[in-house]
Design a protein around this motif. Structure first.
Motif, short mmCIF file in Angstrom:
data_model
loop_
_atom_site.label_atom_id
_atom_site.label_comp_id
_atom_site.label_asym_id
_atom_site.label_seq_id
_atom_site.Cartn_x
_atom_site.Cartn_y
_atom_site.Cartn_z
N SER A 268 -22.46 -26.91 4.56
CA SER A 268 -24.03 -27.00 4.08
C SER A 268 -24.93 -26.10 4.96
CB SER A 268 -24.50 -28.43 4.18
OG SER A 268 -25.85 -28.60 3.60
N PHE A 269 -25.90 -25.39 4.31
CA PHE A 269 -26.73 -24.40 4.83
C PHE A 269 -25.83 -23.41 5.74
CE2 PHE A 269 -29.24 -27.95 3.36
CZ PHE A 269 -30.12 -27.29 2.75
N THR A 270 -24.87 -23.01 5.47
CA THR A 270 -23.98 -22.41 6.27
C THR A 270 -23.53 -20.83 5.61
OG1 THR A 270 -22.67 -24.33 7.34
CG2 THR A 270 -21.71 -22.16 7.51
N LYS A 271 -23.89 -19.90 6.48
CA LYS A 271 -23.91 -18.43 5.60
C LYS A 271 -22.98 -17.65 6.38
CE LYS A 271 -28.77 -19.32 4.10
NZ LYS A 271 -30.08 -18.94 3.88
N LYS A 272 -22.76 -16.46 5.62
CA LYS A 272 -22.12 -15.25 6.17
C LYS A 272 -20.82 -15.67 6.82
CE LYS A 272 -26.38 -12.60 6.21
NZ LYS A 272 -27.33 -12.15 6.81
N THR A 273 -20.19 -16.54 6.17
CA THR A 273 -18.72 -17.09 6.95
C THR A 273 -17.54 -16.48 6.18
OG1 THR A 273 -19.95 -19.11 7.85
CG2 THR A 273 -17.71 -19.42 7.27
N VAL A 274 -16.67 -16.35 6.80
CA VAL A 274 -15.17 -16.10 6.11
C VAL A 274 -14.32 -17.18 6.37
CG1 VAL A 274 -13.20 -14.59 6.30
CG2 VAL A 274 -15.73 -13.63 6.54
N VAL A 275 -13.82 -17.76 5.14
CA VAL A 275 -12.97 -18.83 5.38
C VAL A 275 -11.70 -18.24 4.75
CG1 VAL A 275 -12.42 -21.10 4.63
CG2 VAL A 275 -14.59 -20.53 4.77
N ARG A 276 -10.37 -18.10 5.45
CA ARG A 276 -9.32 -17.43 5.45
C ARG A 276 -8.06 -18.03 5.70
NH1 ARG A 276 -9.62 -12.64 8.41
NH2 ARG A 276 -11.27 -11.94 7.04
N GLY A 277 -7.15 -18.05 4.84
CA GLY A 277 -5.62 -18.61 4.86
C GLY A 277 -5.70 -20.08 5.40
N ASN A 278 -6.71 -20.83 5.12
CA ASN A 278 -6.18 -22.50 5.50
C ASN A 278 -5.80 -22.88 4.32
OD1 ASN A 278 -8.47 -22.23 8.02
ND2 ASN A 278 -9.58 -21.32 6.25
N ARG A 279 -5.19 -24.21 4.66
CA ARG A 279 -4.47 -25.18 3.96
C ARG A 279 -5.05 -26.43 4.14
NH1 ARG A 279 0.02 -25.07 1.00
NH2 ARG A 279 1.11 -27.01 0.15
N VAL A 280 -5.61 -26.92 3.14
CA VAL A 280 -6.24 -28.31 2.70
C VAL A 280 -5.64 -28.97 1.98
CG1 VAL A 280 -8.37 -29.55 2.62
CG2 VAL A 280 -8.54 -27.00 3.52
N ASP B 137 -24.86 -19.72 1.18
CA ASP B 137 -24.82 -18.23 0.66
C ASP B 137 -24.14 -17.18 1.36
OD1 ASP B 137 -26.55 -19.49 -1.23
OD2 ASP B 137 -28.31 -18.45 -0.06
N ASP B 138 -23.80 -16.23 0.68
CA ASP B 138 -22.89 -15.19 1.25
C ASP B 138 -21.75 -15.32 1.96
OD1 ASP B 138 -24.98 -13.09 0.47
OD2 ASP B 138 -26.41 -14.45 1.82
N ASN B 139 -20.94 -16.41 1.41
CA ASN B 139 -19.78 -16.59 2.16
C ASN B 139 -18.45 -16.18 1.41
OD1 ASN B 139 -20.70 -18.31 4.42
ND2 ASN B 139 -21.33 -19.78 2.84
N GLU B 140 -17.50 -15.99 2.20
CA GLU B 140 -16.21 -15.48 1.40
C GLU B 140 -14.94 -16.25 1.79
OE1 GLU B 140 -15.54 -11.27 2.49
OE2 GLU B 140 -13.55 -11.56 2.21
N PHE B 141 -14.32 -16.64 0.60
CA PHE B 141 -12.83 -17.67 0.83
C PHE B 141 -11.85 -16.66 0.24
CE2 PHE B 141 -16.67 -20.28 0.33
CZ PHE B 141 -16.24 -21.46 1.08
N ASP B 142 -10.85 -16.51 1.19
CA ASP B 142 -9.89 -15.47 0.83
C ASP B 142 -8.48 -16.39 1.34
OD1 ASP B 142 -8.42 -13.37 0.44
OD2 ASP B 142 -9.42 -12.13 1.72
N GLY B 143 -7.55 -16.43 0.39
CA GLY B 143 -6.29 -16.79 0.70
C GLY B 143 -6.27 -18.24 1.04
N ASN B 144 -6.83 -18.87 0.70
CA ASN B 144 -6.97 -20.51 1.15
C ASN B 144 -6.10 -21.41 0.02
OD1 ASN B 144 -8.69 -20.51 3.57
ND2 ASN B 144 -10.10 -19.59 1.62
N THR B 145 -5.58 -22.43 0.55
CA THR B 145 -4.91 -23.41 -0.53
C THR B 145 -5.48 -24.63 -0.36
OG1 THR B 145 -2.84 -22.10 -0.31
CG2 THR B 145 -2.56 -24.32 -0.87
N PHE B 146 -5.98 -24.94 -1.41
CA PHE B 146 -6.40 -26.49 -1.95
C PHE B 146 -5.71 -27.11 -2.62
CE2 PHE B 146 -9.79 -23.53 -0.56
CZ PHE B 146 -10.73 -24.05 0.30
N THR B 147 -4.78 -28.15 -2.29
CA THR B 147 -3.86 -28.65 -3.33
C THR B 147 -3.84 -30.21 -2.83
OG1 THR B 147 -1.48 -28.55 -3.88
CG2 THR B 147 -2.03 -28.32 -1.44
N GLU B 148 -3.42 -30.98 -3.85
CA GLU B 148 -3.02 -32.45 -4.01
C GLU B 148 -4.26 -33.09 -3.32
OE1 GLU B 148 0.67 -33.76 -2.89
OE2 GLU B 148 1.23 -31.61 -2.44
#
Lengths: 269, 434
Positions: free
Chosen positions: B205-217, B230-241
């Motif tokens: 929340s109210f968090t910007k310019k952050t890269v979230v990469r390769g996490n598993r949730v 705003d301005d955030n990037e999510f790359d290669g994460n897995t959100f499952t179950e």
């Protein structure tokens, strides 16, 4: 010289069942049906990798809906018509039509239901075996049995070959598409929207729809987003397998009774 | 100046009585020079710990920072603190105080290779920029699924987000916090973490310019719970179950690339929910096996391409309040209902640069063999708004009757049926989407 005693119900039924089994060995409809089952059983193997576990039920559902159900109906029809030339002799026997029909229907239902296991064997052997696949196989067996006995009933009611074929195909279309299209057409009626349980009832009563709902929401666990659709719908989706067993049993009984009535009608005629 | 390897710590776990190891560690933290490296040997260190100067706290295998069930186990108030290699456990459980195993309010913290459990929140970042949260494992109290309300109706509350007090509103029986919680900050790298069994996985929340990469949730409530960022990037994460999937709201200029949103299958679950998201690229993601694969509402100027939307109960729900979306080169396969829409979606386009989407089951002509079908594809939504007003209609899903009408509509576009038209449908699924 004393008269020979009338054979018991079980003796006649057993003899009729044995005769049904023997006659089906040469029945080209059965051969085609078995080939169809084998082919449909191999379809899930087209699903790559881990998808086999979750995809087999969906393949088998479509095979049963669009092919196996019709094939089983035609098999039942052919079984009824197979005795056309001997019918007068058969129903003239002192034991009556009931035991003979019971044996014939039981053998036919058993034959068709057992052969339905061919649908799940390839997937199970290929590593896709699971309780869900077993549930799908059991449902397919039940639906196949219902269709075979329905075909038998049609055959006894419509003795003419061509008309019987037309009636059977019409019945299949009605069961496959008729209920769905009817319910789709009337879904917007305000009274039904206020009473969704009434709308759901015909769907529940159709064995093909009951099988579809069981496979989708019990075996495949497709996440149904309408659990709050009404008490009956909610109960059905959460107890789909139980309901499928009940509705298949009911239809097996109803089809057998219809066949018996059809056969008796011939006697009276 | 960095002082490496203070040997004093070799004897820490065995010293004295009471909770001596924790006391010694606390004293060392207090007495170390800024920038010092404290190598902490294996042992059980009773907390709580507060770090108010730049330090590198490196735990050996078996080093445990244990809280007493109150407050934060580790509180980082200074910039440039590194915390690595620990098992951190035993935070307080106060939702109103936002207790966490690791609570960060200093910039540029590096939190890596830790294992976090028995806590309210796992890693909580508050008004601190430039943090790097890498390869941590955060395990909540439970991996069990929950039955929850529709997030659009009750789960996400913008008013709470605005105040930053997210933790006061959830279900009363739910005393779990979030895996990684980011508030009012920017410039982070969140990479390679595993989060399981917390309340929400990654909270923004109210968090910007952050890269979230390769996490598993996995096995949380919302895998991604996201607002006003705003301005955030999510790359290669897995959100499952997860019980409700991933939900993004009220944000702009995001990039979601190569993520997997799979098997979020509770009654109200979404693979990826977008509400009031603008100017965002969603590409090459796999959205598979969810109750509702991709939900888009009240969003503008989205580019949705090369995604595989497959095996969902509903593939894509696109509201008429969404405008300017370009949806192309996606693969829609094996969804029971590929599209759920209330109208014709005329404000969005279903092809770009002459390429539409791939729709499985379509028997399409391609006489010139350019990979593009020669006639448009009409994808109907037979159930339309009935799904909301008459949910029992869902029992006709995948029924032969429904399939028959859909088959007919795809060819002759029956009047009065909502749906979308792809003018340039692809014959084969895009390789990236597949």
């Amino acid at each position: 010289m004393s008269a020979r005693p009338i054979p018991s119900f079980l003796q006649v039924a057993r003899a009729a069942a044995r005769r049904e089994w023997l006659s089906h060995r040469l029945n080209r409809f059965l051969h085609a049906h078995v080939l169809l089952l084998v082919a449909a059983g191999f379809l899930p193997l087209l699903t790559p990798g881990e998808g086999l576990m979750s995809g087999a039920g969906y393949w088998i559902l479509h095979a049963v809906l669009y092919a196996v159900s019709l094939s089983a109906l035609l098999l039942g029809l052919s079984s009824a018509h197979a005795e056309a030339e001997e019918f007068s002799w058969l129903i003239g026997q002192p034991a009556g039509i009931g035991p003979w029909l019971a044996g014939k229907a039981a053998a036919l239902a058993l034959l068709v239901s057992t052969s339905a296991s061919l649908l799940i064997v390839p997937a199970a052997v290929a590593g896709g075996g699971s309780r869900e696949l077993l549930l799908v196989g059991a449902g397919a067996a039940g639906v196949s049995g219902v269709c075979a006995l329905a075909g038998l009933a049609v055959g006894f009611w419509v003795r003419d070959g061509v008309r019987g074929l037309i009636a059977t195909i019409a019945l299949w279309f009605a069961a496959l598409f008729g209920t769905d299209l009817l319910l789709l057409g009337i879904a917007g009626v305000p009274v039904l929207q206020q009473h969704p349980d009434v709308w759901v009832l015909p769907l529940m009563a159709n064995p093909l729809d009951a099988f579809r709902v069981t496979v989708l929401f019990s075996a495949e666990r497709a996440a149904f987003s309408g659990l709050d659709a009404g008490r009956l719908a909610g109960w059905w989706v959460t107890h789909a397998a139980v309901w499928l067993g009940a509705v298949v049993s009911s239809w097996l009984l109803a089809a057998a009774v219809a066949a018996w009535l059809g056969a008796r009608r011939r006697t009276d005629g | 100046m960095r002082l490496r390897g203070l040997l004093l710590f070799a004897a820490l776990p065995l010293a004295g009585f009471g909770n001596p190891a924790g006391d010694v560690l606390r004293r060392q933290i207090t007495e170390s020079a800024p920038g010092a490296v404290l190598n902490v040997p294996a042992g059980d260190y009773a907390g709580l710990f507060v770090i108010e100067k730049p330090l590198h706290l490196i735990g050996a295998p078996g080093a445990i920072l244990r809280g007493d069930g109150t407050g934060n186990v580790v509180t980082i108030r200074a910039a440039d603190v590194e915390l690595a290699g620990f098992l951190v456990r035993g935070s307080g459980r106060s939702l109103s105080d936002d207790n966490a195993a690791i609570h960060i309010s200093g910039a540029r913290a590096v939190i890596r290779d830790n294992r976090v459990l028995d806590m309210l929140h796992g890693i909580y970042v508050r008004k601190a920029d430039g943090c790097r949260i890498l390869r941590n494992v955060v395990l909540g109290d439970s991996a069990s699924r929950e039955t929850i309300d529709d997030p659009l109706r009750s789960g996400l509350n913008p008013a709470d987000a605005a105040s930053g007090e997210f933790c006061a509103e959830p279900l009363s029986q739910d005393r779990r916090g979030n895996g990684i919680h980011l508030w009012n900050s920017s410039g982070h790298l969140i990479e390679g973490n595993i989060i399981r069994g917390t309340r929400d996985g990654v909270y923004f929340s109210f968090t910007k310019k952050t890269v979230v990469r390769g996490n598993r949730v996995e096995r949380v409530r919302y895998g991604l719970h996201y607002m006003y960022s705003d301005d955030n990037e999510f790359d290669g994460n897995t959100f499952t179950e997860n019980a409700a999937g991933a939900a993004l709201m009220f944000s702009k200029r995001l990039v979601l690339r190569g993520n997997r949103f799979v098997s979020n299958r509770s009654q109200r679950a979404y693979g990826l929910l977008l509400q009031a998201i603008d100017d965002t690229r969603i590409e090459s993601n796999r959205i598979e096996g969810n109750t509702l694969g991709l939900y888009i509402e009240n969003s503008n100027n989205l580019s949705i391409s090369k995604n595989r939307v497959a095996g969902n109960y509903v593939g894509l729900r696109l509201s008429d309040s969404t405008q300017g979306a370009r949806i192309f080169e996606n693969d829609f396969s094996g969804n029971i209902h590929p599209i759920d829409t209330s109208g014709t979606n005329s404000a969005n386009v279903w092809a770009a640069a002459g390429r539409g989407n791939h729709w499985d089951g379509e028997v399409a002509l391609d006489l010139n063999r350019d990979g593009i079908a020669d006639v448009p594809h009409h994808e109907p939504d037979l159930f339309g708004g009935w799904r909301r007003t008459f949910p029992a209609i869902g029992l006709l899903s995948a029924s032969p009757g429904e399939q028959l009408v859909r088959f007919i509509h795809r060819r002759i576009a029956l009047p009065g049926i909502p749906g979308v038209t792809d003018p340039r449908p692809l014959i084969r699924a895009n390789e990236v989407a597949r």
